[in-house]
Write an enzyme that holds these catalytic residues in place. Structure first.
Site, PDB file in Angstrom:
ATOM      1  N   SER A 183       0.904  -1.160   0.001  1.00 31.30           N
ATOM      2  CA  SER A 183       0.074   0.262  -0.044  1.00 31.30           C
ATOM      3  C   SER A 183       0.858   1.397   0.025  1.00 31.30           C
ATOM      4  O   SER A 183       1.736   1.469  -0.905  1.00 31.30           O
ATOM      5  CB  SER A 183      -0.898  -0.059   1.235  1.00 31.30           C
ATOM      6  OG  SER A 183      -2.158   0.753   1.132  1.00 31.30           O
ATOM      7  N   ASP A 232      -8.375  -5.440  -4.571  1.00 30.24           N
ATOM      8  CA  ASP A 232      -7.782  -4.381  -3.687  1.00 30.24           C
ATOM      9  C   ASP A 232      -8.864  -3.243  -3.564  1.00 30.24           C
ATOM     10  O   ASP A 232      -8.952  -2.487  -2.234  1.00 30.24           O
ATOM     11  CB  ASP A 232      -6.627  -3.859  -4.319  1.00 30.24           C
ATOM     12  CG  ASP A 232      -5.351  -4.266  -3.744  1.00 30.24           C
ATOM     13  OD1 ASP A 232      -5.330  -4.433  -2.632  1.00 30.24           O
ATOM     14  OD2 ASP A 232      -4.227  -4.404  -4.449  1.00 30.24           O
ATOM     15  N   HIS A 243      -7.878  -5.527   0.112  1.00 33.78           N
ATOM     16  CA  HIS A 243      -6.537  -4.981   0.120  1.00 33.78           C
ATOM     17  C   HIS A 243      -6.005  -5.233   1.462  1.00 33.78           C
ATOM     18  O   HIS A 243      -6.580  -5.586   2.740  1.00 33.78           O
ATOM     19  CB  HIS A 243      -6.859  -3.229   0.423  1.00 33.78           C
ATOM     20  CG  HIS A 243      -5.789  -2.454   0.524  1.00 33.78           C
ATOM     21  ND1 HIS A 243      -5.029  -2.468  -0.588  1.00 33.78           N
ATOM     22  CD2 HIS A 243      -5.312  -1.515   1.269  1.00 33.78           C
ATOM     23  CE1 HIS A 243      -4.037  -1.543  -0.348  1.00 33.78           C
ATOM     24  NE2 HIS A 243      -4.194  -0.858   0.771  1.00 33.78           N
TER      25      HIS A 243
END
Length: 558
Positions: free
Chosen positions: A211, A336, A455
């Site tokens: 991320s 995600d 995610h």
């Protein structure tokens, strides 16, 4: 029988005790001593926690060398996280003195030497995050022990400033920003200078992150300041081109923060901000508002890296020649966007509630607002092209996830892949899609049964959680975790995820401009687990079709 058990216990304890250990290690700041953890016969790991790699940084200043210490530093406790807002945004926690790192060194019969090194950067939207102790309840997600032991690599995790203290910028030399990126760079440079003392090879360093950590890895590759400090890089679900990862109008946020803490917004602003208490500055960070289809959550992430003329001398798209000799492994989770869109559209997450098409259109309108109604219609036509006359709720909800995943992660990641392959000299590119079904999906669980990899779902597999907490996982999850650790550590050793000490289930094709090949990673991989041109229709939509439309009006895109 009892005697046999006792004998076995003695043999095991002797065997584990006879695994080598580093003992006291000399670093540039002074001596450090960690803790040796026995794992099994002739195998242990030395763990060093909370080693400072820089001094406590001044407010809005680059990190400076640590002055060092006398005696032996007991590196057995995590340091504090960098000062940041709490989850509920009602208070702050952490410390300004947070530039510390942790090291895991695997040991066999002899003390390890010349091992590949992997440096980890955590995610958290550049607003929060840390690798110093438990991330959630008692669960320490970023322990490097499994990666170090299984892959025979040294793992390092570092602290870096986040939020206003890490990324506030006026967009000029008065308050250039990118302080968190400078912290990461200082950690990489410290590892380069000191890791040999821990048995590491300073000429074989891989940086990796997820991320905002994945985007950080990308920024570190692009900066001219890191030349020669690392050879390889892994970005999981984040690159410089993600809409939340780069700020084009940072001054707007700096002015808001100044007003919040009672500073003037004229030429006295920066001096006033620099003399403001750090905790006050931290709490003046723009609050994360509840999201909606018209105001998606991704817009809340407003503090991020900028072009500062120094760490990033130019736009990221113009800096890929700096990464031409860096091997790059980069990828995305197939859902995600799920975490974000399920907050943006409240009905989406409820299995018993329908999601109106109108909510999907409003979300798409927010993502395409720069192009007005024309942009919305072009995008909606593309995303609904296979719906038929009466799309099912599953079709609509899956499309919502696709839109979020494409816009927030997948398409920007393909942009980085294309630029890396186009500029590469010796650097190789390996692209992946992680498609393991979510552990939260299925009957009696909160997510729809078709939910794939959300995610941050990749983190548990990369860090070997199915091995350390086996009761929470099944055999398939241990298989997947083993595959990912094998690919990641092979890549760290050789620059090729297929080549190293560990066997992999499927040969991962190199990604080249002749097809943009990728590996589809999950627990049930086989020879059909490769593909090419990932979601090319939608990459074209976001990168070519929409940008070619006239802008509806000037927006202050953050």
């Amino acid at each position: 029988m009892e005697k046999v058990k006792i004998l076995l216990a003695v043999v095991l304890s002797l065997g584990m005790a006879s695994a080598a250990s580093l003992g006291v290690v000399q670093t540039e700041g002074g001596s450090v001593q960690g803790r040796n953890i026995p794992l099994r016969l002739f195998r242990s790991v030395d763990v060093f926690k909370g080693i400072p790699f820089a001094a406590q940084p001044g407010t809005f200043e680059k990190p400076k060398p640590h002055p060092g210490w006398d005696g032996v530093l007991k590196a057995t406790k995590f340091a504090q996280r960098c000062l940041q807002m709490s989850m509920f945004q009602t208070s702050s926690f952490g410390s300004e003195d947070c530039l510390h790192l942790n090291i895991w060194v695997p040991q066999g019969r002899q003390v390890s030497s010349n091992l590949p090194v992997m440096i980890w950067f955590y995610g958290g939207g550049f607003m929060v995050g840390g690798s110093m102790g438990a991330n959630f309840l008692n669960n320490y997600l970023y322990s490097g022990q499994e990666i170090a032991d299984k892959g025979d690599v040294i793992v390092v995790s570092v602290g870096y400033r986040v939020g206003t203290l890490g990324f506030l910028s006026t967009g000029d030399s008065n308050l250039p920003g990118n302080y968190g990126l400078w912290d990461q760079h200082a950690a990489i440079a410290w590892v380069h200078r000191n890791i040999r003392s821990f048995g590491g090879d300073p000429s074989n360093v891989t940086i990796f992150g997820e991320s905002a950590g994945g985007a950080s890895v990308n920024f570190q590759m692009l900066s001219p300041h890191n030349k020669g400090l690392f050879n390889r890089a892994i970005s999981q679900s984040g690159v410089a081109f993600c809409p939340w990862a780069f700020s084009r109008n940072p001054r707007k946020i700096a002015v808001k923060v100044a007003v919040k803490v009672g500073c003037p917004t004229d030429d006295r602003m920066v001096d006033c901000l620099k003399s403001t208490d750090a905790a006050t500055l931290c709490m003046a960070s723009p609050l994360v508002r509840p999201s909606s289809p018209d105001h998606p959550g991704v817009e809340n992430l407003s503090l991020s890296p900028v072009v500062d003329g120094d760490f990033l001398p130019d736009l990221p798209s113009n800096l890929f020649q700096n990464a031409a000799d860096i091997d790059y492994l980069i990828g995305v989770n197939n859902m995600d966007g799920h975490l974000f869109t399920s907050k943006d559209i409240p009905s989406f997450g409820d299995k018993n509630q329908d999601t109106p098409v109108e909510d999907l259109r409003r979300l798409l309108a927010a993502y395409t607002k720069e192009k007005g109604q024309a942009g919305l219609e072009v995008a909606f036509t593309e995303y609904s092209s296979n719906w038929g006359s009466e799309p099912s709720q599953e079709t609509i909800k899956r499309t919502v996830v696709d839109i979020g995943t494409d816009y927030i992660f997948l398409v920007p990641i393909q942009t980085a892949i294309h630029l890396h392959t186009a500029n590469a000299r010796s650097g190789r590119t390996f692209s992946y899609l992680l498609s393991e079904p979510s552990l939260m999906a299925g009957p009696g669980k909160p997510y729809h049964d078709w939910t794939g990899t959300d995610h941050a779902d990749d983190l548990q597999y990369v860090f070997g959680k199915p091995f350390t907490t086996p009761s929470a996982y099944g055999d398939r999850h241990r298989d997947l975790s083993g595959y990912m650790i094998s690919y990641w550590t092979n890549f760290a050793k050789t620059g090729n995820p297929n080549k190293g000490n560990l066997v992999v289930p499927v040969i991962w094709p190199e990604c080249t401009s002749n097809g943009y090949q990728f590996l589809d990673i999950n627990a049930k991989m086989n020879e059909t687990s490769t593909g090419q041109e990932m979601r090319s229709r939608f990459v074209r939509l976001w990168n070519s079709t929409l940008p070619a439309l006239p802008s509806h009006h000037d927006t202050d895109a953050l």
